[in-house]
Each structure stands twice: as structure tokens, then as C-alpha cells.
Design a protein around this motif. Structure first.
Motif, mmCIF file in Angstrom:
data_model
loop_
_atom_site.group_PDB
_atom_site.id
_atom_site.type_symbol
_atom_site.label_atom_id
_atom_site.label_comp_id
_atom_site.label_asym_id
_atom_site.label_seq_id
_atom_site.Cartn_x
_atom_site.Cartn_y
_atom_site.Cartn_z
ATOM 1 N N UNK A 18 51.848 38.586 28.211
ATOM 2 C CA UNK A 18 50.857 37.956 29.034
ATOM 3 C C UNK A 18 51.560 36.995 30.069
ATOM 4 N N UNK A 19 52.040 37.749 31.076
ATOM 5 C CA UNK A 19 52.468 37.073 32.300
ATOM 6 C C UNK A 19 51.369 36.523 33.048
ATOM 7 N N UNK A 20 51.500 35.683 34.189
ATOM 8 C CA UNK A 20 50.383 35.220 34.954
ATOM 9 C C UNK A 20 49.588 36.505 35.544
ATOM 10 N N UNK A 21 48.339 36.111 35.806
ATOM 11 C CA UNK A 21 47.526 37.278 36.156
ATOM 12 C C UNK A 21 46.175 36.754 36.724
ATOM 13 N N UNK A 22 45.499 37.544 37.703
ATOM 14 C CA UNK A 22 44.426 37.213 38.252
ATOM 15 C C UNK A 22 43.233 38.348 37.804
ATOM 16 N N UNK A 23 41.910 37.747 37.504
ATOM 17 C CA UNK A 23 40.835 38.712 37.014
ATOM 18 C C UNK A 23 39.881 38.099 38.100
ATOM 19 N N UNK A 24 39.067 39.142 38.722
ATOM 20 C CA UNK A 24 38.192 38.778 39.980
ATOM 21 C C UNK A 24 37.406 39.872 39.896
ATOM 22 N N UNK A 25 36.110 39.673 40.751
ATOM 23 C CA UNK A 25 34.896 40.387 41.042
ATOM 24 C C UNK A 25 35.720 41.596 42.007
ATOM 25 N N UNK A 26 35.161 42.560 42.397
ATOM 26 C CA UNK A 26 35.468 43.459 43.501
ATOM 27 C C UNK A 26 35.497 43.119 44.738
ATOM 28 N N UNK A 27 34.753 41.917 45.122
ATOM 29 C CA UNK A 27 34.915 41.330 46.158
ATOM 30 C C UNK A 27 35.799 40.032 46.309
ATOM 31 N N UNK A 28 36.478 40.018 47.274
ATOM 32 C CA UNK A 28 37.642 38.807 47.072
ATOM 33 C C UNK A 28 37.194 37.334 47.125
ATOM 34 N N UNK A 29 37.649 36.504 46.322
ATOM 35 C CA UNK A 29 37.262 35.102 46.353
ATOM 36 C C UNK A 29 38.203 34.169 45.856
ATOM 37 N N UNK A 30 38.268 33.074 46.332
ATOM 38 C CA UNK A 30 39.304 32.023 46.040
ATOM 39 C C UNK A 30 39.495 32.038 44.647
ATOM 40 N N UNK A 31 40.577 32.202 43.883
ATOM 41 C CA UNK A 31 40.657 32.070 42.345
ATOM 42 C C UNK A 31 40.710 30.377 42.042
ATOM 43 N N UNK A 32 39.903 30.313 40.837
ATOM 44 C CA UNK A 32 40.043 29.043 40.140
ATOM 45 C C UNK A 32 41.285 29.168 39.061
ATOM 46 N N UNK A 33 42.374 28.187 39.194
ATOM 47 C CA UNK A 33 43.532 28.238 38.593
ATOM 48 C C UNK A 33 43.287 27.680 37.052
ATOM 49 N N UNK A 34 43.864 28.509 36.068
ATOM 50 C CA UNK A 34 43.732 28.152 34.746
ATOM 51 C C UNK A 34 44.972 28.161 33.890
#
Length: 307
Positions: free
Chosen positions: A71-87
Motif C-alpha cells: 500500500x503505497x500512497x494512492x488517491x481514490x475518487x469519483x469519476x468527476x475530478x475533485x480536490x482530494x482530502x489528505x488522510x
């Protein structure tokens, strides 16, 4: 015949730690920092985007399963782009209910079930490095069922829970790794096992670890010339043949030293050394400690874990 993949997983000793339901609606994105532990998810319905560091972004759909062995760093998102919340997954406490991203009301656009676990083996890093960084499998219903079983069992407080979770994680790993595509896999254990000649040599090493293997012996096992076998093994696995054999022997030796009351000479014999002194020299060179000191430290760690 020996099954190298199963043996490696058994010695890694995976332990179920945490699982959860995840859903999302509207526009949303979360960016997880590098975690280092194995993570997984199965998409139950809908679609979302996954961008793992170092890999091409992919669209996940219903029936997809993803395993990240480290598990390296990754982004999960909706198909429409959005500003990511960092966790930071190392500091966030696991919730006691489903996680919802994006719009909080109304039906979700995507539902998935995922989580993470750990390897009990202290030397897991080498063999994890021989697995793909990201494994994505499509349309294997058994994997989704296993993930759901994991979640159901993790939510229970019943007798035998930990043992059942451990076995379910082992089965999940084996199912995922044997279903993983190998055509374009990076060098590692899966790519080697997908090659019939290299797989024959790997089965030989794992099936008769006590044998005084040489590169010519392994080449004969694979039905190849010495030089062709050496080059092919190194290219497929990412380690030279004797490097892999040494790593496997020392992994088995550490497991014996940690978990069984076996005389040093017997440990040496079981992992292919003619004497305790020869084994001790090789063990110290590889591990950085003599076997006796390693056993003492392993015992201290076990006692501390029980406190």
C-alpha cells in the motif's frame, strides 16, 4: 510437489486487522499517505477512480478486486475530478460504521468493501517486494465473496474469530495472487511461477530445501543450460538463483528459531547446511546477528506482545 506461493504466504503469517464498508456520492476524492501494510478492496456496485503512486490510474467497476501488498500512497475518487482530502492511515482511528465520501445524503454512486492487514513475519519485506505493487482482478466473484466474509467475521465478537480471520486472509491472498495477470507483470515471484521452466526450479528449491543446490543443479531442474537459466531466473524473479535460495533458507531458519525448540544443528540441517558452524556464519552474515542472539530477541518480542 512443493507450492512456493503457499509456502511464502504461510511464512509471512498474514493477520486480519481491519475492514470497513466505503461508499461515495457526488464529487469526492481522498488521498492516502504511504501505509506500507497490505490493503485490499472489492467494488460491490458503481464505479470510482484509483490512482496508485507509480501506476497508471484505473477505473474500478462492480466486481473489481484490488490488492496492494505494501500500500503505497494512492488517491481514490469519483469519476468527476475533485480536490482530494489528505488522510494519514497511520493516525486515523478506524470508524465503527461505513465511511461515506462526498455527498452524505441520498443513494451512493459507488459502494465497496475494503481494509488492511499485517504480516506477522518480521522479514516480510523481501518477499513482499517480489509481489506486484498493485494487483487488479476483474470479475472473480470468489474474491468479492471472500472480502465480504472477512468483513462479516471482523464485525463479530465470537469464539474463534481471530483464527477464522487469519485463514480467510490467507485464502484471499492465495486466490488473488493466483488470479493475478502475469503477462506484463514486473519481475517477481508471480512472474517466475508463470514460467514453466523457472517454476520447476522454484518448486525444486522449496520442495528440497536441504539439498546442496548449485546453479547447474537448478538449471537441470529447469531443463536449461546454466547460463540461459541464470539469466532467465534473474530476469523473471529479480534476484539471482542463489540469492533467492539463501533468502528462502534464512526465512525458514528464522521461523524455526522463533517458533520451535530445535537444536541449532537440526535447524542447520533442515535448511541445507552441513554443520551448525557453517550455518551460524551464513546466518550472521545475512541477518546481522548470530542465531542465539536472534532467538533471544525474538523471544523478548513475543513476551512484549503478550503484555
Amino acid at each position: 510437489m512443493a507450492d512456493p506461493l503457499t509456502e511464502v504466504i504461510q511464512l509471512l503469517r498474514p493477520r486480519a486487522v481491519f475492514s470497513k464498508g466505503i461508499s461515495g456520492a457526488g464529487r469526492w476524492a481522498v488521498r492516502y499517505a504511504d501505509f506500507g501494510q497490505p490493503g485490499f478492496c472489492a467494488v460491490i456496485e458503481g464505479r470510482c477512480r484509483l490512482a496508485v503512486s507509480g501506476e497508471q490510474p484505473v477505473t474500478l467497476e462492480e466486481g473489481d478486486f484490488v490488492l496492494l501488498p505494501a500500500t503505497p500512497s494512492f488517491t481514490m475518487s469519483s469519476l468527476d475530478p475533485a480536490q482530494p482530502l489528505h488522510i494519514d492511515p497511520k493516525t486515523v482511528l478506524p470508524p465503527d460504521r461505513e465511511i461515506r465520501h462526498g455527498r452524505q445524503d441520498g443513494p451512493p454512486d459507488v459502494r465497496q468493501f475494503g481494509g488492511w492487514f499485517s504480516f506477522d513475519a518480521q522479514d516480510a519485506g523481501l518477499f513482499v517486494s517480489l509481489l506486484p505493487r498493485m494487483i487488479r482482478i476483474r470479475g472473480v466473484r470468489r474474491l468479492t465473496q471472500l472480502v465480504c466474509l472477512l468483513g462479516e467475521e471482523a464485525a463479530r465478537e465470537d469464539i474463534g474469530r481471530d483464527l477464522i480471520l487469519q485463514r480467510l486472509v490467507e485464502i484471499l491472498l492465495i486466490e488473488a495472487l493466483r488470479a493475478a495477470p502475469t503477462e506484463e507483470a514486473q519481475p517477481g515471484l508471480l512472474r517466475g511461477l508463470a514460467d514453466p521452466r523457472i517454476a520447476a526450479a522454484l518448486r525444486g528449491m522449496h520442495g528440497d530445501i536441504e539439498r546442496a543446490w548449485t546453479v547447474p543443479d537448478l538449471a537441470r531442474q529447469a531443463g536449461m543450460s546454466r547460463s540461459a537459466f541464470f539469466d532467465r531466473f534473474s530476469r523473471m524473479i529479480g534476484l539471482r538463483p542463489m540469492e533467492y535460495l539463501l533468502a528462502w533458507r534464512m526465512t525458514v531458519a528464522k521461523n524455526l528459531l522463533r517458533s520451535e525448540k530445535v537444536a541449532l544443528g537440526e535447524v542447520a540441517r533442515r535448511v541445507g547446511y552441513s554443520s551448525a558452524s557453517t550455518f551460524s556464519t551464513a546466518f550472521r552474515r545475512h541477518v546481522g546477528l548470530p542465531p542465539g542472539s536472534f532467538t533471544t530477541r525474538a523471544g523478548m518480542r513475543s513476551e512484549a506482545a503478550l503484555v
